[in-house]
Design an enzyme around this catalytic site. Structure first.
Site: not given
Length: 118
Positions: A9-11, A14
């Site tokens: 879920n880390c931008d 991603k």
């Protein structure tokens, strides 16, 4: 095949995965939250990048640590001990090539272009 270490879920992770997919670079994903990380692996990376580079000092996990704990991280040994127990404090993503060499740390498209030249 490359291994991407991070948190799904880390931008930043991603963005890196999107870049790798767009450039058709095969990889497997190692989820720190589910799979953890060994002190031996952290030591290996530290020998390649330096322990300071592995610390994500800009992240929420680091900022939430007590100032005394932050101040105590002054050596590779202390950093590895912290990172093994707090994987969210590892700079992400870390990409390792099949030989175990760190190919990239963090995400920067220009660095990725250089690192993944075919």
């Amino acid at each position: 095949m490359y291994t991407v270490y991070g948190i799904p879920n880390c931008d930043t992770v991603k963005k890196a995965l999107t870049w790798l997919d767009a450039h058709k670079i095969p990889y497997t994903f190692h989820n720190y939250k589910k799979q953890g990380i060994t002190a031996a692996k952290l030591k290996n990376w530290s020998s390649q990048t330096g322990w300071e580079a592995l610390l994500n000092r800009k992240g929420t996990t680091w900022r939430k640590l007590d100032p005394e704990v932050q101040a105590s991280i002054t050596s590779e040994k202390a950093a590895i001990q912290l990172l093994a127990g707090n994987t969210s404090a590892i700079k992400r993503p870390l990409i390792e090539n099949p030989d175990g060499k760190v190919t990239a740390l963090g995400f920067d498209p220009a660095n990725y272009e250089q690192a993944f030249k075919k």
